[in-house]
Every structure is written in C-alpha cells, then in structure tokens.
Design an enzyme around this catalytic site. Structure first.
Site, PDB file in Angstrom:
ATOM      1  N   ASP A 154     -10.591   3.389  10.522  1.00  0.00           N
ATOM      2  CA  ASP A 154      -9.936   2.217  11.128  1.00  0.00           C
ATOM      3  C   ASP A 154     -10.392   1.941  12.555  1.00  0.00           C
ATOM      4  O   ASP A 154      -9.571   1.670  13.435  1.00  0.00           O
ATOM      5  CB  ASP A 154      -8.406   2.348  11.052  1.00  0.00           C
ATOM      6  CG  ASP A 154      -7.889   2.201   9.635  1.00  0.00           C
ATOM      7  OD1 ASP A 154      -8.053   1.118   9.057  1.00  0.00           O
ATOM      8  OD2 ASP A 154      -7.326   3.173   9.090  1.00  0.00           O
ATOM      9  N   LYS A 163      -7.168   2.388  -2.708  1.00  0.00           N
ATOM     10  CA  LYS A 163      -7.890   3.262  -1.791  1.00  0.00           C
ATOM     11  C   LYS A 163      -8.649   4.293  -2.614  1.00  0.00           C
ATOM     12  O   LYS A 163      -8.194   4.687  -3.692  1.00  0.00           O
ATOM     13  CB  LYS A 163      -6.845   3.934  -0.901  1.00  0.00           C
ATOM     14  CG  LYS A 163      -7.348   4.595   0.342  1.00  0.00           C
ATOM     15  CD  LYS A 163      -6.182   4.725   1.318  1.00  0.00           C
ATOM     16  CE  LYS A 163      -6.464   5.660   2.455  1.00  0.00           C
ATOM     17  NZ  LYS A 163      -5.496   5.569   3.545  1.00  0.00           N
ATOM     18  N   TRP A 183       0.866  -1.183   0.000  1.00  0.00           N
ATOM     19  CA  TRP A 183       0.000   0.000   0.000  1.00  0.00           C
ATOM     20  C   TRP A 183       0.902   1.232   0.000  1.00  0.00           C
ATOM     21  O   TRP A 183       1.850   1.301   0.783  1.00  0.00           O
ATOM     22  CB  TRP A 183      -0.917   0.039   1.230  1.00  0.00           C
ATOM     23  CG  TRP A 183      -1.649   1.345   1.254  1.00  0.00           C
ATOM     24  CD1 TRP A 183      -2.699   1.716   0.454  1.00  0.00           C
ATOM     25  CD2 TRP A 183      -1.318   2.501   2.042  1.00  0.00           C
ATOM     26  NE1 TRP A 183      -3.039   3.014   0.698  1.00  0.00           N
ATOM     27  CE2 TRP A 183      -2.215   3.530   1.668  1.00  0.00           C
ATOM     28  CE3 TRP A 183      -0.352   2.780   3.013  1.00  0.00           C
ATOM     29  CZ2 TRP A 183      -2.181   4.811   2.235  1.00  0.00           C
ATOM     30  CZ3 TRP A 183      -0.322   4.048   3.590  1.00  0.00           C
ATOM     31  CH2 TRP A 183      -1.227   5.043   3.206  1.00  0.00           C
ATOM     32  N   ASP A 232      -9.556  -3.475   1.518  1.00  0.00           N
ATOM     33  CA  ASP A 232      -9.671  -2.952   2.881  1.00  0.00           C
ATOM     34  C   ASP A 232     -11.083  -2.386   3.008  1.00  0.00           C
ATOM     35  O   ASP A 232     -11.490  -1.526   2.226  1.00  0.00           O
ATOM     36  CB  ASP A 232      -8.596  -1.873   3.100  1.00  0.00           C
ATOM     37  CG  ASP A 232      -8.612  -1.300   4.517  1.00  0.00           C
ATOM     38  OD1 ASP A 232      -9.707  -0.926   4.990  1.00  0.00           O
ATOM     39  OD2 ASP A 232      -7.541  -1.213   5.143  1.00  0.00           O
ATOM     40  N   HIS A 248      -8.487  -6.685   4.364  1.00  0.00           N
ATOM     41  CA  HIS A 248      -8.191  -5.931   5.568  1.00  0.00           C
ATOM     42  C   HIS A 248      -9.535  -5.638   6.211  1.00  0.00           C
ATOM     43  O   HIS A 248     -10.237  -4.716   5.797  1.00  0.00           O
ATOM     44  CB  HIS A 248      -7.437  -4.634   5.249  1.00  0.00           C
ATOM     45  CG  HIS A 248      -5.956  -4.825   5.175  1.00  0.00           C
ATOM     46  ND1 HIS A 248      -5.072  -3.789   4.971  1.00  0.00           N
ATOM     47  CD2 HIS A 248      -5.205  -5.948   5.308  1.00  0.00           C
ATOM     48  CE1 HIS A 248      -3.844  -4.278   4.981  1.00  0.00           C
ATOM     49  NE2 HIS A 248      -3.889  -5.584   5.175  1.00  0.00           N
ATOM     50  N   ASP A 250      -7.203  -4.894   9.993  1.00  0.00           N
ATOM     51  CA  ASP A 250      -6.514  -3.602   9.886  1.00  0.00           C
ATOM     52  C   ASP A 250      -7.344  -2.517  10.565  1.00  0.00           C
ATOM     53  O   ASP A 250      -8.236  -1.949   9.966  1.00  0.00           O
ATOM     54  CB  ASP A 250      -6.269  -3.253   8.406  1.00  0.00           C
ATOM     55  CG  ASP A 250      -5.403  -2.001   8.268  1.00  0.00           C
ATOM     56  OD1 ASP A 250      -4.843  -1.548   9.293  1.00  0.00           O
ATOM     57  OD2 ASP A 250      -5.283  -1.478   7.146  1.00  0.00           O
ATOM     58  N   ASP A 275     -12.381   6.580   6.374  1.00  0.00           N
ATOM     59  CA  ASP A 275     -11.474   5.452   6.611  1.00  0.00           C
ATOM     60  C   ASP A 275     -10.843   5.562   7.999  1.00  0.00           C
ATOM     61  O   ASP A 275      -9.649   5.751   8.130  1.00  0.00           O
ATOM     62  CB  ASP A 275     -10.394   5.487   5.507  1.00  0.00           C
ATOM     63  CG  ASP A 275      -9.406   4.347   5.624  1.00  0.00           C
ATOM     64  OD1 ASP A 275      -9.765   3.302   6.197  1.00  0.00           O
ATOM     65  OD2 ASP A 275      -8.267   4.509   5.147  1.00  0.00           O
ATOM     66  N   HIS A 291     -11.768   1.401   2.643  1.00  0.00           N
ATOM     67  CA  HIS A 291     -11.192   2.181   1.550  1.00  0.00           C
ATOM     68  C   HIS A 291     -12.144   2.520   0.417  1.00  0.00           C
ATOM     69  O   HIS A 291     -11.709   2.930  -0.651  1.00  0.00           O
ATOM     70  CB  HIS A 291      -9.971   1.454   0.977  1.00  0.00           C
ATOM     71  CG  HIS A 291      -8.784   1.511   1.886  1.00  0.00           C
ATOM     72  ND1 HIS A 291      -7.522   1.145   1.499  1.00  0.00           N
ATOM     73  CD2 HIS A 291      -8.678   1.905   3.180  1.00  0.00           C
ATOM     74  CE1 HIS A 291      -6.686   1.297   2.510  1.00  0.00           C
ATOM     75  NE2 HIS A 291      -7.370   1.744   3.539  1.00  0.00           N
ATOM     76  N   GLU A 347      -3.066  -3.132  -2.441  1.00  0.00           N
ATOM     77  CA  GLU A 347      -4.189  -2.496  -1.741  1.00  0.00           C
ATOM     78  C   GLU A 347      -4.450  -1.085  -2.252  1.00  0.00           C
ATOM     79  O   GLU A 347      -3.632  -0.181  -2.086  1.00  0.00           O
ATOM     80  CB  GLU A 347      -3.860  -2.450  -0.237  1.00  0.00           C
ATOM     81  CG  GLU A 347      -4.924  -1.791   0.613  1.00  0.00           C
ATOM     82  CD  GLU A 347      -4.577  -1.838   2.111  1.00  0.00           C
ATOM     83  OE1 GLU A 347      -3.438  -2.228   2.466  1.00  0.00           O
ATOM     84  OE2 GLU A 347      -5.451  -1.478   2.920  1.00  0.00           O
TER      85      GLU A 347
HETATM   86  C1  RNT Z   1      -3.693   2.369   4.744  1.00  0.00           C
HETATM   87  C2  RNT Z   1      -3.863   0.906   4.542  1.00  0.00           C
HETATM   88  C3  RNT Z   1      -2.758   0.048   5.097  1.00  0.00           C
HETATM   89  C4  RNT Z   1      -2.313   0.459   6.500  1.00  0.00           C
HETATM   90  C5  RNT Z   1      -1.298  -0.486   7.125  1.00  0.00           C
HETATM   91  C6  RNT Z   1      -0.669   0.108   8.350  1.00  0.00           C
HETATM   92  O1  RNT Z   1      -4.781   3.100   4.352  1.00  0.00           O
HETATM   93  O2  RNT Z   1      -5.085   0.484   5.046  1.00  0.00           O
HETATM   94  O3  RNT Z   1      -3.134  -1.276   5.049  1.00  0.00           O
HETATM   95  O4  RNT Z   1      -3.415   0.552   7.363  1.00  0.00           O
HETATM   96  O5  RNT Z   1      -0.368  -0.842   6.206  1.00  0.00           O
HETATM   97 ZN    ZN Z   2      -5.432  -1.658   5.026  1.00  0.00          ZN
END
Ligand code: RNT
Ligand code: ZN
Length: 423
Positions: free
Chosen positions: A300, A232, A189, A263, A290, A330, A298, A266, A230
């Site tokens: 998390d 986004k 990423w 993810d 993820h 994640d 986003d 994302h 990955e």
């Molecule tokens: C970032 C991505 C990635 C990170 C990690 C720490 O937007 O989601 O996966 O969260 O690599």
């Molecule tokens: Zn991620």
C-alpha cells in the site's frame, strides 16, 4: 502563482495542444473526459486506519501502516480539515470513502450497532464540501475476528455478528446515496483465511456465500447504493488460503449483478491487473478500483507514475470502460505528510488518466485491425515523451488548484500551523 507564470502555463499548453492536434488528439476533449472521472479518496490515509470507534486497537488482520510522521488526524474535525486541505490541492471531482470505524457516535457503540444515524456528521460535511460518500464495512482489527475468520467463520455467533456489520454498512451507504443524490459504492473486504494448508477449502467459501447473501436480503434502490467485493491473493497471517479469493468474488459479483473490486496490490507481482478489466466487464456489471502501489508485496505505498498505473489507466481509456468503473484510492503511508500522500497519489492518478486520454485511440485501433503493429508501437512510444504535463498544468489552472510543486508550499504551511500543533 504570478500572472507571468500563468501566462507561461497557457503558452506551454498552446504549444502542447498543437503537437497533439497533429496526431488527431483533441486536448480540450481529453480534459473534459478527465473531468468526468470522479476520484474516491480513501479517508483512512489521514489517520493510519485508526478510526474513531476503537482508535487504541492496533491495526490487524493483514493490514499494516508503517511510519510515525507527526500530525496524524485524531478526531473527526482533524480528519475533515485534512481532507478539505487535500481536496483543495487536487483538481476534478472527488468522493470520500469511509469505513464503519469512522462513525461519529454520541455514545460508545460496537461495530454492529453503528448505523446511518452515526454518519450524520459526514453527510452534513459532504453536503458542505459538495462531495459524494462511498462506504466500507469494517471487518478487521476487532475481537470478533476469531482465528482470522469473520463472515466465513465456522461459528454461527461470529458470522451473525459480522452479518449485522454488513447489513448496517448497506443501510449507511443507502443513507449516503439518498441524502447526497449520488450512488454510494459499498465495498466489502474481509480477512478470512488460513496461515497453513487447509483440509477443506470449500466449506468456508460456502459459508461466505451464505453470509453475503443474507447481508443482501434487505432491498435498497441501486441508484442509492451498490455493493462491490474485493478479493486478495493472500495476506500476512493467511498465506496459505484466502476464502475471498479473486475468482470467488468475480463469480459472486457476476452472479449477483454487483461490482468486482480490483485492488492493484492484491495480485501476484507479475500479474497485470489491467488485463482483468475487459475480461470481467465483457460479462459483469461494473468495477471498483483500489489504485495502490505494491512494493514486493501488498504494501500500500503511495501511488506513483509507474508502469502498472499507466497500464491501468490506458486499459480503461482504450477499451472505453470508464463509465462502468469507479476509481478509488487505497494506500497508507505514515512516513511522509499524510495530506501530501493523498495529494501525490490523487494527482498522479489523474495525470496517468490524462496521459492515456491524450492518445489517438480510434486511429491506433484501426492500425491494429489492419495488422499495422509497426505504427502501433511507434506512436505509443513517441507519445510517452509528448508534453502531457503542460496539459495537466493548464487543467490545474482552470480548476483553481496549484500548478506543479506549488501545492507543497501550501501543505508546508498547513503542517506548521495545524498538523504540528496536534498532540
Ligand atoms: C485490504 C484491502 C482494503 C483495505 C481498506 C482499509 O487488503 O485493500 O481495501 O485497504 O478497506
Ligand atoms: Zn483495497
């Protein structure tokens, strides 16, 4: 848990087993399938993505952790102790996902100098814990991120630095795979993009392809490692244009025979990420997930049992895509105990998988083909209040991990004796 409590868990399970059996669902088989799902635990929840290479540098490039709950892991031993503690409270098979910044080096090294020899600490630990290791090259929070660009930078010097970081990450993942006898997924990423509207949207993507291809030049056995990419939708600071968009990486993964990483945070909030699994896997090799929880963006957040998670697990189970999907977590939350965050997110993900597995999938597919949408809706709705929790309790008991909220007492004890003593 006392003997009486254990007996209660077994009794409740026995009742639940019968209820599911009436629908033609075998709870024992569901537990066996749940056992086959290996959860890749992201090490970065334990220390708010600081790592050990430049821990003083603030997290940047679209990544943010909020909160200052005490007890953050500050050293490799802190982090492995905390992971050990968390893993003891989560049933089933686990992997741990690392990042270049978690290397344990004998001298000060920059990101591009970090290689397999700097991960011996982790490999020795993984052997002891009997877990596999996954990898992520670190492409953020570093002075060589120039104007939000790394692998797609217009400057050759910048690209070359990050290409080397990528090549090293592959050597490291290959080392994990060969030492631990289990394929190490190496996730890529990068934060590259523009805050405001670009003139040229194509050249950065062409440069990214070139950089990614040169990272792939060295050959490693796929049994040791495979790359995952990955994308986004956007990040803070790069709202207008993301070089590594979803379409870009889906196409890259498809044409290079690699994995596409999805993810859950994302995408646009109204998009259903689970709808993408079958669309990609109808053509592609495999997926890396993820599992995360976006709250308005986003963000998390720690994963909870919500609609989005249930859709993810249901799609994978119903379309039989589990053996081509690596499930990774994640999220990062520093407002609660960081070990509890791991435990909550991991156990919840497993519960959602179990609930999905406790479904008469073949029967419902059959009904669907016969246009019996009444049965499809009726059965799936009734199933939502079936006693899957009793099956999960039994699964925890069989795996020697705490049932229900019992794990919270253990985390409380550890917090008092270990985490709060850190300074
Ligand atoms: C970032 C991505 C990635 C990170 C990690 C720490 O937007 O989601 O996966 O969260 O690599
Ligand atoms: Zn991620």
């Amino acid at each position: 848990m006392t003997m009486t409590d254990e007996r209660q868990v077994h009794t409740a399970y026995e009742e639940a087993r019968k209820r599911y059996e009436e629908l033609g669902v075998d709870t024992e088989e569901a537990m066996r399938k749940l056992d086959g799902i290996r959860l890749s635990m992201h090490c970065w929840q334990g220390d708010d993505v600081h790592g050990f290479i430049n821990p003083e540098v603030d997290l940047a490039d679209g990544l943010t952790v909020s909160g200052n709950y005490p007890g953050r892991a500050r050293t490799p031993d802190d982090l492995t102790d905390d992971l050990h503690e968390a893993m003891g409270l989560i049933p089933g098979k686990k992997n741990v996902a690392l990042h270049t910044i978690y290397a344990v080096t004998d001298r000060k090294k920059d990101l591009d100098e970090i290689g397999p020899e700097d991960f011996k600490y982790w490999v020795d630990w993984a052997k002891k814990e009997n877990v596999g290791l996954d990898m992520n090259g670190t492409f953020f929070s570093h002075p060589m991120v120039k104007n939000n660009f790394t692998l797609a930078s217009p400057e050759k010097e910048v690209r070359d630095f990050w290409i080397e970081v990528g090549r090293q990450s592959r050597r490291i993942a290959n080392y994990f795979g060969s030492e631990l006898g289990q394929q190490s997924v190496n996730n890529f990423w990068i934060p590259d993009g523009y805050k405001d509207n670009p003139i040229d949207k194509l050249s950065p993507r062409q440069r990214l392809i070139e950089s990614l291809d040169s990272i792939l030049e060295e050959e490693f056995p796929e049994s040791n490692t495979i790359e995952a990419y990955e994308g986004k939708l956007f990040g803070t600071g790069i709202e207008s244009y993301t070089v590594g968009s979803h379409e870009f990486y889906a196409n890259y993964a498809l044409t290079r025979g690699k994995l596409w990483t999805i993810d859950a945070g994302h995408f646009h909030p109204t998009e259903d990420v689970s709808d993408k699994f079958s669309a990609f896997l109808a053509f592609g090799k495999g997926l890396q997930l993820h599992v995360s929880r976006p709250v308005r963006w986003d963000s998390d957040h720690v994963v909870i049992m919500d609609d989005a998670l249930e859709r993810i697990t249901r799609s994978l189970v119903r379309d039989n895509l589990l053996d081509r999907t690596n499930v990774g977590l994640d999220f990062f939350d520093a407002t609660i105990n960081r070990i509890a965050a791991w435990v909550i997110g991991a156990r919840t993900t497993q519960k959602a998988f179990l609930q999905a597995l406790l479904t008469p999938v073949e029967d419902l597919k059959h009904a669907e083909e016969k246009y019996d949408f009444t049965k499809r809706l009726a059965v799936t709705e009734e199933l939502k209040s079936y006693p899957f929790g009793a099956v999960f309790d039994e699964y925890c008991l069989r795996n020697n991990v705490p049932v229900g909220t019992d794990w919270l007492n253990e985390v409380g004890r550890y917090e008092k004796n270990v985490q709060l003593k850190r300074n």
